[in-house]
Design an enzyme around this catalytic site. Structure first.
Site, PDB file in Angstrom:
ATOM      1  N   SER A 135       0.839  -1.195   0.000  1.00 21.59           N
ATOM      2  CA  SER A 135       0.000   0.000   0.000  1.00 21.59           C
ATOM      3  C   SER A 135       0.874   1.246   0.000  1.00 21.59           C
ATOM      4  O   SER A 135       1.981   1.238   0.562  1.00 21.59           O
ATOM      5  CB  SER A 135      -0.853  -0.030   1.269  1.00 21.59           C
ATOM      6  OG  SER A 135      -1.463   1.210   1.490  1.00 21.59           O
ATOM      7  N   TYR A 161      -2.544  -0.546  11.030  1.00 26.99           N
ATOM      8  CA  TYR A 161      -2.722  -1.237   9.743  1.00 26.99           C
ATOM      9  C   TYR A 161      -1.565  -0.923   8.797  1.00 26.99           C
ATOM     10  O   TYR A 161      -0.932  -1.816   8.225  1.00 26.99           O
ATOM     11  CB  TYR A 161      -4.054  -0.826   9.077  1.00 26.99           C
ATOM     12  CG  TYR A 161      -4.055  -1.140   7.597  1.00 26.99           C
ATOM     13  CD1 TYR A 161      -4.214  -2.445   7.147  1.00 26.99           C
ATOM     14  CD2 TYR A 161      -3.835  -0.135   6.645  1.00 26.99           C
ATOM     15  CE1 TYR A 161      -4.162  -2.747   5.789  1.00 26.99           C
ATOM     16  CE2 TYR A 161      -3.786  -0.433   5.296  1.00 26.99           C
ATOM     17  CZ  TYR A 161      -3.948  -1.733   4.871  1.00 26.99           C
ATOM     18  OH  TYR A 161      -3.872  -2.028   3.531  1.00 26.99           O
ATOM     19  N   LYS A 165       1.704  -3.368   6.954  1.00 26.21           N
ATOM     20  CA  LYS A 165       2.129  -3.462   5.547  1.00 26.21           C
ATOM     21  C   LYS A 165       3.628  -3.181   5.443  1.00 26.21           C
ATOM     22  O   LYS A 165       4.359  -3.854   4.720  1.00 26.21           O
ATOM     23  CB  LYS A 165       1.334  -2.472   4.685  1.00 26.21           C
ATOM     24  CG  LYS A 165      -0.130  -2.804   4.571  1.00 26.21           C
ATOM     25  CD  LYS A 165      -0.383  -3.857   3.515  1.00 26.21           C
ATOM     26  CE  LYS A 165      -1.371  -4.902   3.945  1.00 26.21           C
ATOM     27  NZ  LYS A 165      -1.621  -5.943   2.953  1.00 26.21           N
TER      28      LYS A 165
HETATM   29  P1  NAD Z   1     -10.936  -7.252   1.309  1.00 26.57           P
HETATM   30  O1  NAD Z   1     -11.226  -7.223   2.772  1.00 26.57           O
HETATM   31  O2  NAD Z   1     -12.061  -7.028   0.373  1.00 26.57           O
HETATM   32  O3  NAD Z   1     -10.255  -8.651   0.920  1.00 26.57           O
HETATM   33  C1  NAD Z   1      -9.431  -9.360   1.812  1.00 26.57           C
HETATM   34  C2  NAD Z   1      -9.902 -10.807   1.805  1.00 26.57           C
HETATM   35  O4  NAD Z   1      -9.044 -11.551   2.675  1.00 26.57           O
HETATM   36  C3  NAD Z   1     -11.331 -10.972   2.322  1.00 26.57           C
HETATM   37  O5  NAD Z   1     -12.063 -11.783   1.426  1.00 26.57           O
HETATM   38  C4  NAD Z   1     -11.169 -11.654   3.689  1.00 26.57           C
HETATM   39  O6  NAD Z   1     -12.240 -12.528   3.975  1.00 26.57           O
HETATM   40  C5  NAD Z   1      -9.839 -12.384   3.506  1.00 26.57           C
HETATM   41  N1  NAD Z   1      -9.082 -12.555   4.753  1.00 26.57           N
HETATM   42  C6  NAD Z   1      -8.852 -11.641   5.719  1.00 26.57           C
HETATM   43  N2  NAD Z   1      -8.109 -12.186   6.704  1.00 26.57           N
HETATM   44  C7  NAD Z   1      -7.854 -13.462   6.338  1.00 26.57           C
HETATM   45  C8  NAD Z   1      -7.149 -14.541   6.933  1.00 26.57           C
HETATM   46  N3  NAD Z   1      -6.549 -14.422   8.129  1.00 26.57           N
HETATM   47  N4  NAD Z   1      -7.088 -15.717   6.276  1.00 26.57           N
HETATM   48  C9  NAD Z   1      -7.691 -15.879   5.083  1.00 26.57           C
HETATM   49  N5  NAD Z   1      -8.390 -14.893   4.470  1.00 26.57           N
HETATM   50  C10 NAD Z   1      -8.466 -13.710   5.093  1.00 26.57           C
HETATM   51  O7  NAD Z   1      -9.753  -6.220   1.050  1.00 26.57           O
HETATM   52  P2  NAD Z   1      -9.187  -5.649  -0.332  1.00 26.57           P
HETATM   53  O8  NAD Z   1      -9.571  -4.238  -0.456  1.00 26.57           O
HETATM   54  O9  NAD Z   1      -9.490  -6.593  -1.426  1.00 26.57           O
HETATM   55  O10 NAD Z   1      -7.638  -5.683  -0.002  1.00 26.57           O
HETATM   56  C11 NAD Z   1      -6.807  -6.734  -0.453  1.00 26.57           C
HETATM   57  C12 NAD Z   1      -5.387  -6.466  -0.059  1.00 26.57           C
HETATM   58  O11 NAD Z   1      -4.971  -5.225  -0.619  1.00 26.57           O
HETATM   59  C13 NAD Z   1      -5.166  -6.329   1.447  1.00 26.57           C
HETATM   60  O12 NAD Z   1      -3.929  -6.940   1.753  1.00 26.57           O
HETATM   61  C14 NAD Z   1      -5.089  -4.849   1.673  1.00 26.57           C
HETATM   62  O13 NAD Z   1      -4.302  -4.532   2.787  1.00 26.57           O
HETATM   63  C15 NAD Z   1      -4.427  -4.395   0.397  1.00 26.57           C
HETATM   64  N6  NAD Z   1      -4.721  -3.003   0.036  1.00 26.57           N
HETATM   65  C16 NAD Z   1      -6.029  -2.611  -0.112  1.00 26.57           C
HETATM   66  C17 NAD Z   1      -6.315  -1.290  -0.419  1.00 26.57           C
HETATM   67  C18 NAD Z   1      -7.728  -0.815  -0.542  1.00 26.57           C
HETATM   68  O14 NAD Z   1      -7.960   0.380  -0.383  1.00 26.57           O
HETATM   69  N7  NAD Z   1      -8.693  -1.660  -0.835  1.00 26.57           N
HETATM   70  C19 NAD Z   1      -5.259  -0.382  -0.609  1.00 26.57           C
HETATM   71  C20 NAD Z   1      -3.948  -0.822  -0.460  1.00 26.57           C
HETATM   72  C21 NAD Z   1      -3.698  -2.157  -0.139  1.00 26.57           C
HETATM   73  C1  WQD Z   2      -9.892   9.376   0.654  1.00 26.09           C
HETATM   74  C2  WQD Z   2     -10.155  10.858   0.870  1.00 26.09           C
HETATM   75  C3  WQD Z   2     -10.542  11.420   3.171  1.00 26.09           C
HETATM   76  C4  WQD Z   2     -14.304   9.224   3.585  1.00 26.09           C
HETATM   77  C5  WQD Z   2      -7.114   4.491   2.952  1.00 26.09           C
HETATM   78  C6  WQD Z   2      -6.016   3.868   3.766  1.00 26.09           C
HETATM   79  C7  WQD Z   2      -4.859   3.501   2.905  1.00 26.09           C
HETATM   80  C8  WQD Z   2      -5.298   2.654   1.727  1.00 26.09           C
HETATM   81  C9  WQD Z   2      -6.445   3.253   1.004  1.00 26.09           C
HETATM   82  C10 WQD Z   2      -5.038   0.322   2.244  1.00 26.09           C
HETATM   83  C11 WQD Z   2      -9.439  11.417   2.104  1.00 26.09           C
HETATM   84  C12 WQD Z   2     -11.782  11.698   2.346  1.00 26.09           C
HETATM   85  C13 WQD Z   2     -13.145   9.771   3.074  1.00 26.09           C
HETATM   86  C14 WQD Z   2     -15.383  10.095   3.950  1.00 26.09           C
HETATM   87  C15 WQD Z   2     -14.058  11.979   3.250  1.00 26.09           C
HETATM   88  N1  WQD Z   2      -5.747   1.355   2.136  1.00 26.09           N
HETATM   89  N2  WQD Z   2     -13.006  11.122   2.906  1.00 26.09           N
HETATM   90  N3  WQD Z   2     -15.205  11.444   3.760  1.00 26.09           N
HETATM   91  O1  WQD Z   2      -7.596   7.551   3.643  1.00 26.09           O
HETATM   92  O2  WQD Z   2      -6.571   7.837   1.329  1.00 26.09           O
HETATM   93  O3  WQD Z   2      -6.603   5.644   2.347  1.00 26.09           O
HETATM   94  O4  WQD Z   2      -7.488   3.580   1.935  1.00 26.09           O
HETATM   95  O5  WQD Z   2      -3.852   0.183   2.218  1.00 26.09           O
HETATM   96  O6  WQD Z   2      -3.943   2.826   3.707  1.00 26.09           O
HETATM   97  O7  WQD Z   2      -5.593   4.801   4.741  1.00 26.09           O
HETATM   98  O8  WQD Z   2      -8.754   6.600   1.576  1.00 26.09           O
HETATM   99  O9  WQD Z   2     -11.055   6.530   0.761  1.00 26.09           O
HETATM  100  O10 WQD Z   2     -10.637   6.667   3.254  1.00 26.09           O
HETATM  101  O11 WQD Z   2     -10.170   8.660   1.845  1.00 26.09           O
HETATM  102  O12 WQD Z   2     -13.936  13.209   3.096  1.00 26.09           O
HETATM  103  O13 WQD Z   2     -16.432   9.664   4.440  1.00 26.09           O
HETATM  104  O14 WQD Z   2     -11.546  11.049   1.117  1.00 26.09           O
HETATM  105  O15 WQD Z   2     -10.361  12.404   4.148  1.00 26.09           O
HETATM  106  O16 WQD Z   2      -9.066  12.741   1.792  1.00 26.09           O
HETATM  107  P1  WQD Z   2      -7.352   7.021   2.298  1.00 26.09           P
HETATM  108  P2  WQD Z   2     -10.234   7.049   1.876  1.00 26.09           P
END
Ligand code: NAD
Ligand code: WQD
Length: 352
Positions: A135, A161, A165
Site C-alpha cells: 500500500s 494497519y 504493511k
Molecule cells: P478485502 O477485505 O475485500 O479482501 C481481503 C480478503 O481476505 C477478504 O475476502 C477476507 O475474507 C480475507 N481474509 C482476511 N483475513 C484473512 C485470513 N486471516 N485468512 C484468510 N483470508 C483472510 O480487502 P481488499 O480491499 O481486497 O484488499 C486486499 C489487499 O490489498 C489487502 O492486503 C489490503 O491490505 C491491500 N490493500 C487494499 C487497499 C484498498 O484500499 N482496498 C489499498 C492498499 C492495499
Molecule cells: C480518501 C479521501 C478522506 C471518507 C485508505 C487507507 C490507505 C489505503 C487506502 C489500504 C481522504 C476523504 C473519506 C469520507 C471523506 N488502504 N473522505 N469522507 O484515507 O486515502 O486511504 O485507503 O492500504 O492505507 O488509509 O482513503 O477513501 O478513506 O479517503 O472526506 O467519508 O476522502 O479524508 O481525503 P485514504 P479514503
C-alpha cells in the site's frame, strides 16, 4: 496444471484480479483461492463465495476454493499438497485503518503472523514466487510528491494497519536476502475504487464504509444521507484531501502483468512497484465526477479533518511502466460510472 494460489481471493481486489486472470484467453494456471470469509460473503448452502460464483458464471471457468485462514498452517499445507502451486498472490489481510487503532493485536495476528505462516508453508513446499498486496501507506507522510519507490518507507505511518504493511515489506526484504530463490513483487496500491464493468462484482463493505468512493455510492443510492467531507482547509486545489484513485480493473491488470515478470529470468529478490495513475483528485472533484456519472446528487457537508489523514498523495507510476509495461488506462469518470453500475445493480452488495 500449475496453480496460482490467491489468498483473500474472495475480497474486493482479489476477486477482480481472479477475474482479470481468467479473462486472459491463454491463461495457463488453475486458480486456487484461500479465504477465511471474514470479509467476503457466501450464501447459505453454497460451496463458494458469491463473488467467485459470479466470476465462474461470467468466464465459464472453475475456481478451486478453500475456506482456510492463512494463520492455519495445517490447512495451508493441505492446500499446497493438493495443487502444484507455482506462485502466490497474497491479498488476505484486515484493512480497516480505524479498527486497527482499536485492535492492533488482531491486525498483527492476521497481517503479520498470517503472512509469516504463509511464507513458511511456501518455503516448505519450495514455492518462491510471490505477489504481495502492499500500500502507498508504507510511505507515511510524503517528503516529496509524486511518491516514487525510492521514497523512504516506515516513517510517519499513522496507523497500526499501515505499519503491518511496512513490517511485512521489511520481512520480505530479509527473506530475499536469506535465499536468492525468492522473487517477491510488492505492489504498492494507491486508492483502488470502481468495479468490474459488468456490474456483477464490486466492493461490498461491511456496515458503513470507511472509504470515500463506497460512501459516495451509498449516498447516491439513498442508503446514507450525506457525505461528510473530512477537512476543507488542506493546502490543496479546493481545500479537500487529494488522492491517486485507481480503477480496480487497472489494478487487477497490474497483477496479470506482474505474474508475467516471474517468467523473466533477470528478476529476483524484493521488487516494490507502485500501482497508481500518477494523478491526484480532491474529494470535491470525486463528488462532482460521481454526480456526472450517476446523474444523482451527492449531498456533502463539511466536517473536521479525520485523524491521521494526509493532505495529498499520488504515485510516480514510471517503475510499473518500465518493469511491467503497465499503465492505468481508466479515467475518474470510468471509476465512478463502474462504481455506480455495481452499487445501483447491487444496492445491498452480495447479500442482495
Ligand atoms: P478485502 O477485505 O475485500 O479482501 C481481503 C480478503 O481476505 C477478504 O475476502 C477476507 O475474507 C480475507 N481474509 C482476511 N483475513 C484473512 C485470513 N486471516 N485468512 C484468510 N483470508 C483472510 O480487502 P481488499 O480491499 O481486497 O484488499 C486486499 C489487499 O490489498 C489487502 O492486503 C489490503 O491490505 C491491500 N490493500 C487494499 C487497499 C484498498 O484500499 N482496498 C489499498 C492498499 C492495499
Ligand atoms: C480518501 C479521501 C478522506 C471518507 C485508505 C487507507 C490507505 C489505503 C487506502 C489500504 C481522504 C476523504 C473519506 C469520507 C471523506 N488502504 N473522505 N469522507 O484515507 O486515502 O486511504 O485507503 O492500504 O492505507 O488509509 O482513503 O477513501 O478513506 O479517503 O472526506 O467519508 O476522502 O479524508 O481525503 P485514504 P479514503
Amino acid at each position: 496444471m500449475p496453480a496460482l494460489l490467491v489468498t483473500g481471493g474472495a475480497g474486493y481486489v482479489g476477486s477482480h484480479t481472479v477475474m482479470a486472470m481468467l479473462e486472459q484467453p491463454d491463461f495457463e494456471y488453475e486458480i486456487v483461492v484461500v479465504d477465511n470469509l471474514s470479509n467476503a460473503y457466501r450464501a447459505e448452502g453454497d460451496k463458494k463465495p458469491v463473488a467467485l460464483l459470479r466470476i465462474e458464471e461470467m468466464t465459464g471457468k472453475t475456481i478451486q476454493f478453500y475456506e482456510v485462514d492463512i494463520r492455519d498452517k495445517q490447512g495451508l499445507n493441505e492446500v499446497f499438497g493438493k495443487h502444484d502451486v507455482h506462485c502466490v498472490v497474497h491479498f488476505a489481510a484486515l484493512k480497516a485503518v480505524g479498527e486497527s487503532v482499536e485492535k492492533p493485536l488482531e491486525y498483527c495476528q492476521a497481517n503479520i503472523t498470517g503472512t509469516c505462516t504463509l511464507f513458511e508453508v511456501m518455503r516448505d513446499h519450495r514455492v518462491y514466487n510471490l505477489i504481495y498486496s502492499s500500500s502507498c501507506t508504507v510511505y507515511g507522510e510524503p517528503e516529496r510528491l509524486p511518491l516514487d519507490e525510492e521514497h523512504p518507507t516506515g516513517r510517519g505511518i499513522s496507523s497500526p494497519y499501515g505499519r503491518t504493511k511496512y513490517f511485512c515489506e521489511e520481512i520480505m526484504k530479509d527473506l530475499c536476502a536469506s535465499d536468492p530463490k525468492w522473487k517477491i513483487i510488492s505492489l504498492r496500491y494507491f486508492n483502488p475504487v470502481g468495479a468490474h464493468p459488468s456490474g456483477r462484482i464490486g466492493e461490498d463493505p461491511n456496515g458503513i464504509p470507511n472509504n470515500l468512493m463506497p460512501f459516495i455510492a451509498q449516498v447516491a443510492v439513498g442508503r446514507l444521507p450525506e457525505l461528510k467531507v473530512f477537512g476543507t482547509d488542506y493546502p490543496t486545489i479546493d481545500g479537500t484531501g487529494v488522492r491517486d484513485y485507481i480503477h480496480v480493473v487497472d489494478l487487477a491488470d497490474g497483477h496479470v502483468k506482474a505474474l508475467q515478470l516471474f517468467h523473466r529470468n533477470e528478476f529476483s529478490g524484493f521488487c516494490p512497484i507502485n500501482l497508481g495513475t500518477g494523478t491526484g483528485y480532491s474529494v470535491y472533484q470525486v463528488v462532482a465526477a460521481f454526480e456526472a456519472a450517476s446523474g444523482r446528487r451527492v449531498a456533502a457537508a463539511r466536517a473536521p479533518r479525520r485523524a491521521g489523514d494526509l493532505a495529498a498523495n499520488w504515485a510516480a507510476p514510471a517503475a510499473a511502466a518500465r518493469l511491467l509495461a503497465w499503465r492505468a488506462a481508466r479515467s475518474l469518470r470510468d471509476m465512478c460510472a463502474d462504481a455506480w453500475r455495481w452499487q445501483s445493480a447491487n444496492p445491498d452488495g452480495y447479500r442482495g
